[in-house]
Motif scaffolding. Structure first.
Motif, mmCIF file in Angstrom:
data_model
loop_
_atom_site.group_PDB
_atom_site.id
_atom_site.type_symbol
_atom_site.label_atom_id
_atom_site.label_comp_id
_atom_site.label_asym_id
_atom_site.label_seq_id
_atom_site.Cartn_x
_atom_site.Cartn_y
_atom_site.Cartn_z
ATOM 1 N N LEU A 179 -38.444 65.817 106.084
ATOM 2 C CA LEU A 179 -37.024 66.113 106.306
ATOM 3 C C LEU A 179 -36.162 64.905 105.986
ATOM 4 O O LEU A 179 -35.082 65.042 105.397
ATOM 5 N N ARG A 180 -36.632 63.701 106.371
ATOM 6 C CA ARG A 180 -35.851 62.500 106.061
ATOM 7 C C ARG A 180 -35.733 62.305 104.554
ATOM 8 O O ARG A 180 -34.669 61.962 104.039
ATOM 9 N N LEU A 181 -36.844 62.513 103.842
ATOM 10 C CA LEU A 181 -36.844 62.328 102.395
ATOM 11 C C LEU A 181 -35.923 63.324 101.710
ATOM 12 O O LEU A 181 -35.083 62.948 100.878
ATOM 13 N N LEU A 182 -36.074 64.594 102.053
ATOM 14 C CA LEU A 182 -35.291 65.641 101.404
ATOM 15 C C LEU A 182 -33.863 65.666 101.931
ATOM 16 O O LEU A 182 -32.898 65.818 101.159
ATOM 17 N N GLY A 183 -33.698 65.506 103.251
ATOM 18 C CA GLY A 183 -32.360 65.551 103.834
ATOM 19 C C GLY A 183 -31.459 64.453 103.321
ATOM 20 O O GLY A 183 -30.249 64.645 103.159
ATOM 21 N N SER A 184 -32.030 63.278 103.021
ATOM 22 C CA SER A 184 -31.210 62.173 102.527
ATOM 23 C C SER A 184 -30.644 62.458 101.140
ATOM 24 O O SER A 184 -29.704 61.794 100.698
ATOM 25 N N ARG A 185 -31.215 63.446 100.438
ATOM 26 C CA ARG A 185 -30.678 63.839 99.120
ATOM 27 C C ARG A 185 -29.642 64.947 99.248
ATOM 28 O O ARG A 185 -28.958 65.261 98.283
ATOM 29 N N LEU A 186 -29.542 65.525 100.444
ATOM 30 C CA LEU A 186 -28.641 66.661 100.637
ATOM 31 C C LEU A 186 -27.415 66.308 101.470
ATOM 32 O O LEU A 186 -26.325 66.836 101.238
ATOM 33 N N LEU A 187 -27.594 65.422 102.452
ATOM 34 C CA LEU A 187 -26.530 65.174 103.421
ATOM 35 C C LEU A 187 -26.548 63.711 103.845
ATOM 36 O O LEU A 187 -27.620 63.149 104.105
ATOM 37 N N ALA A 188 -25.373 63.096 103.910
ATOM 38 C CA ALA A 188 -25.234 61.737 104.442
ATOM 39 C C ALA A 188 -24.488 61.839 105.768
ATOM 40 O O ALA A 188 -23.386 62.388 105.826
ATOM 41 N N PHE A 189 -25.112 61.334 106.832
ATOM 42 C CA PHE A 189 -24.548 61.477 108.175
ATOM 43 C C PHE A 189 -24.073 60.128 108.701
ATOM 44 O O PHE A 189 -24.810 59.149 108.689
ATOM 45 N N GLY A 215 -19.856 57.469 101.041
ATOM 46 C CA GLY A 215 -20.012 58.093 99.728
ATOM 47 C C GLY A 215 -20.456 57.136 98.652
ATOM 48 O O GLY A 215 -20.714 57.557 97.531
ATOM 49 N N LEU A 216 -20.556 55.813 98.978
ATOM 50 C CA LEU A 216 -21.035 54.855 97.982
ATOM 51 C C LEU A 216 -22.555 54.796 98.035
ATOM 52 O O LEU A 216 -23.188 55.192 99.003
ATOM 53 N N GLY A 217 -23.163 54.217 97.019
ATOM 54 C CA GLY A 217 -24.610 54.080 97.006
ATOM 55 C C GLY A 217 -25.295 55.429 96.919
ATOM 56 O O GLY A 217 -24.822 56.340 96.242
ATOM 57 N N PRO A 218 -26.433 55.612 97.622
ATOM 58 C CA PRO A 218 -27.170 56.881 97.563
ATOM 59 C C PRO A 218 -26.334 58.066 97.995
ATOM 60 O O PRO A 218 -26.518 59.184 97.507
ATOM 61 N N ALA A 219 -25.385 57.837 98.936
ATOM 62 C CA ALA A 219 -24.563 58.945 99.424
ATOM 63 C C ALA A 219 -23.658 59.510 98.337
ATOM 64 O O ALA A 219 -23.130 60.606 98.471
ATOM 65 N N GLU A 220 -23.491 58.751 97.256
ATOM 66 C CA GLU A 220 -22.644 59.234 96.169
ATOM 67 C C GLU A 220 -23.219 60.491 95.526
ATOM 68 O O GLU A 220 -22.500 61.279 94.930
ATOM 69 N N ARG A 221 -24.530 60.676 95.689
ATOM 70 C CA ARG A 221 -25.183 61.797 95.004
ATOM 71 C C ARG A 221 -25.445 62.984 95.916
ATOM 72 O O ARG A 221 -25.976 63.985 95.468
ATOM 73 N N VAL A 222 -25.121 62.887 97.205
ATOM 74 C CA VAL A 222 -25.360 64.012 98.107
ATOM 75 C C VAL A 222 -24.184 64.971 98.063
ATOM 76 O O VAL A 222 -23.064 64.598 97.700
ATOM 77 N N LEU A 268 -10.080 62.137 103.951
ATOM 78 C CA LEU A 268 -11.201 63.052 104.171
ATOM 79 C C LEU A 268 -11.029 64.329 103.359
ATOM 80 O O LEU A 268 -11.982 64.865 102.794
ATOM 81 N N ARG A 269 -9.770 64.809 103.288
ATOM 82 C CA ARG A 269 -9.514 66.011 102.488
ATOM 83 C C ARG A 269 -9.748 65.729 101.009
ATOM 84 O O ARG A 269 -10.268 66.580 100.263
ATOM 85 N N GLU A 270 -9.360 64.521 100.539
ATOM 86 C CA GLU A 270 -9.611 64.153 99.143
ATOM 87 C C GLU A 270 -11.110 64.117 98.846
ATOM 88 O O GLU A 270 -11.558 64.567 97.786
ATOM 89 N N LEU A 271 -11.879 63.563 99.809
ATOM 90 C CA LEU A 271 -13.332 63.593 99.630
ATOM 91 C C LEU A 271 -13.823 65.033 99.551
ATOM 92 O O LEU A 271 -14.726 65.361 98.776
ATOM 93 N N GLY A 272 -13.215 65.920 100.355
ATOM 94 C CA GLY A 272 -13.608 67.318 100.384
ATOM 95 C C GLY A 272 -13.261 68.075 99.116
ATOM 96 O O GLY A 272 -13.763 69.178 98.902
ATOM 97 N N ALA A 273 -12.400 67.492 98.279
ATOM 98 C CA ALA A 273 -12.075 68.145 97.012
ATOM 99 C C ALA A 273 -13.233 68.055 96.025
ATOM 100 O O ALA A 273 -13.312 68.836 95.076
ATOM 101 N N HIS A 274 -14.106 67.072 96.224
ATOM 102 C CA HIS A 274 -15.200 66.840 95.278
ATOM 103 C C HIS A 274 -16.562 67.168 95.869
ATOM 104 O O HIS A 274 -17.529 67.335 95.143
ATOM 105 N N ARG A 275 -16.626 67.224 97.192
ATOM 106 C CA ARG A 275 -17.873 67.571 97.855
ATOM 107 C C ARG A 275 -17.546 68.079 99.247
ATOM 108 O O ARG A 275 -16.417 67.944 99.708
ATOM 109 N N GLN A 276 -18.546 68.610 99.908
ATOM 110 C CA GLN A 276 -18.314 69.134 101.250
ATOM 111 C C GLN A 276 -18.238 67.987 102.271
ATOM 112 O O GLN A 276 -19.003 67.035 102.212
ATOM 113 N N VAL A 277 -17.290 68.110 103.206
ATOM 114 C CA VAL A 277 -17.152 67.137 104.277
ATOM 115 C C VAL A 277 -17.150 67.897 105.607
ATOM 116 O O VAL A 277 -16.461 68.895 105.759
#
Length: 557
Positions: A120-130, A450-457, A481-490
């Motif tokens: 879950l840690r391996l796969l979840g880190s590619r899907l969601l940044a918390f 959203g920088l680093g690995p989180a840029e790809r989630v 936060l809304r601007e971030l939400g324009a390009h990905r889910q927040v």
């Protein structure tokens, strides 16, 4: 992105299902209503450790399930290959799940099949940044600040860092073994004498488990020889003692009696045959008893030899582990250590060569790692400063300080990394822990989000990242936060109406207290219910007309 989140029996929440929008989703509610339960549910989906007592009282287990829209590009990542083989080709949804029993045991599932928390840690880190509500505190730690720069530098840089760490570990291991070898060199002759003595002691006695069992039996026999002779003699006397009451005499009398009637009834003749067979068997048994009696001879010398050997074996067992198997294992260990000590000079030469090679590899990788960090640092500074300007920190400066490691090389490279910030124009650069307020740290963290690995989630989740701010700054944070939400889910858990009013989807957590239990519900709100929730967040009563107008203005804006 995370399209659905389902929760059952997690703390206050008996059952909840959230259908999330692609943009900015906010979760609000009174303090203590259960918003943090939602944050913990996301942490569980990312392989986090379950907290004690998270299963709702009276339930046997808690369940969290997340349905994600799967990015096809993830199938190209080799480390995810085995996990994503569970998802049929062309399928765009992936389900991650976590089950926690009331006893504290947890199970993980990927695409309906059993998995591990590490999966879950391996796969979840590619899907969601918390980003949890204590992340801003972590940001003041040097290790976390180094991770920010290294993650921002990209995947090739992270691979380079991993190679460096392996080289550094080889250096440390070779140096440790070499130091140990040189330390033992001082007492080598003493150690060799002890090891050789212990080995010769074992080899001379040559203990064997089967022999030990046989010796114990023989010792008991030699110790009890008089008792055995008396028993055998009494038995022999009873079988064939020459007296009328002996067994052989009684059988002979029985056979004679039967013989007298055998001519009358053939059946009795059959019984006579069996009596004859018993007489023969009795004769053989008597002969064996006499032979056994003749073999029983007291042998004090043999008894002494047997007891001496058993005492020697017992002494070795007490010294080396309690069993013959442990004694033999110790002998093997002695042989190995003797070999190592005898070849210590040769091994020291090998280690010197290994150490030199590892140090050279580490130096090359360390130099390349430092160059990569030096190249990435200005780009990170510019990126964060631009983000801070958008978060009402215009003129704030960030500097990445790369200081040479005190010992030349550390586990993470040749330098320590620290983020220095001047939150206002004209202020000197200082460490985050010394300079930034709670609200400023929250905004710095948002700038780094959203920088680093989180840029790809596909999903960024924030648990009260807006802590410590308010007013116009809160509005600007919401806009970011809304601007971030324009390009990905927040997904954002918030207590600020300025942030909540900008969401594309709004979920409210309410706590319902009853005499026997307390539950929390999660519902999607819109229309007048949304206005009422914004009024509540403004700290006003439901009939406050001014607050009602303010809430509508926030939503309209």
């Amino acid at each position: 992105m995370l399209s659905e989140l389902r929760i059952e029996n997690l703390l206050l929440i008996e059952r909840a299902e959230l259908r999330l929008d692609p943009g900015l989703n906010v979760i609000t509610g009174e303090t203590g209503a259960g918003k943090t339960v939602l944050a913990h549910s996301l942490d569980l989906l990312l392989g986090g450790r379950p907290k004690s007592g998270i299963v709702r009282p009276g339930a046997t287990e808690a369940w969290v399930e997340g349905v994600f829209e799967l990015d096809p590009r993830l199938r190209d990542e080799p480390e995810l290959g085995e996990l994503l083989e569970r998802v049929p080709e062309g399928e765009r949804q992936l389900v991650l799940a976590r089950r926690v029993s009331s006893g504290g045991r947890s199970s993980a599932f990927v695409a309906g099949r059993s998995a591990s928390a590490a999966d879950l840690r391996l796969l979840g880190s590619r899907l969601l940044a918390f980003y949890g509500q204590h992340e801003h505190r972590k940001l003041t730690l040097s290790s976390a600040q180094g991770e920010v720069l290294d993650s921002f530098a990209g995947r090739e840089h992270l691979r380079l860092r991993a190679d460096y760490r392996q080289a550094h570990q080889r250096v440390v291991a070779a140096r440790r073994e070499l130091d140990s070898l040189r330390e033992r060199e001082r007492g080598r002759e003493r150690d060799l004498d002890l090891l050789r003595f212990e080995l010769s002691e074992i080899e001379e006695l040559a203990p064997d488990p089967e022999e030990q069992a046989a010796l114990v039996t023989e010792r008991d026999r030699l110790r009890g020889v008089e008792g055995l002779r008396n028993a055998a003699a009494a038995a022999s006397e009873a079988l064939s003692g020459g007296e009328e009451g002996a067994a052989d005499a009684l059988l002979a009398e029985a056979e004679a009696a039967v013989a007298r009637g055998a001519d009358v009834d053939p059946g009795l003749d059959l019984l006579r045959g069996r009596i004859s067979a018993l007489a023969l068997e009795l004769s053989d048994l008597g002969a064996e008893l006499r032979n056994y009696l003749d073999s029983l001879q007291a042998d004090p010398e043999r008894l002494e030899l047997v007891e001496t050997r058993l005492e020697g074996v017992d002494r070795l067992q007490r010294k080396h582990g309690g069993t013959i198997e442990a004694v033999l294992a110790h002998a093997d260990s002695c042989r190995r250590q003797i070999g190592e000590l005898d070849s210590a000079d040769e091994r020291a030469g090998e280690l010197d060569a290994e150490l030199s090679e590892a140090e050279a590899a580490r130096a090359d990788l360390g130099r390349a790692l430092s160059e990569s960090r030096a190249e990435a640092a200005p780009r990170l500074e510019a990126s964060v400063e631009a983000e801070l300007a958008e978060l009402a920190m215009d003129g704030a400066r960030l500097e990445v300080s790369l200081q040479e490691h005190a010992k030349g090389y550390g586990a993470g490279g040749r330098e320590s990394i620290e983020l220095l910030v001047a939150p206002n124009p004209g202020m000197p650069l200082s460490s985050l822990a010394e300079t930034a307020s709670g609200g400023e740290l929250s905004r710095v963290m948002l700038a780094l989000a959203g920088l680093g690995p989180a840029e790809r989630v596909g999903t960024l989740a924030f648990d009260e990242i807006d802590a410590g701010i308010g007013g116009k700054v809160a509005r600007r944070v919401g806009e970011r936060l809304r601007e971030l939400g324009a390009h990905r889910q927040v997904v954002c858990i918030t207590h600020l109406p300025q942030v909540a009013s900008l969401a594309s989807a709004h979920f409210r957590v309410e706590k319902l207290a009853a005499a026997e239990s307390t539950t929390a519900t999660v519902s999607h709100v819109g229309g007048e219910a949304l206005v009422a929730e914004i009024v509540r967040m403004l700290g006003a009563e439901g009939d406050d007309q001014a607050a009602d107008r303010h809430a509508r203005e926030l939503l309209a804006a």
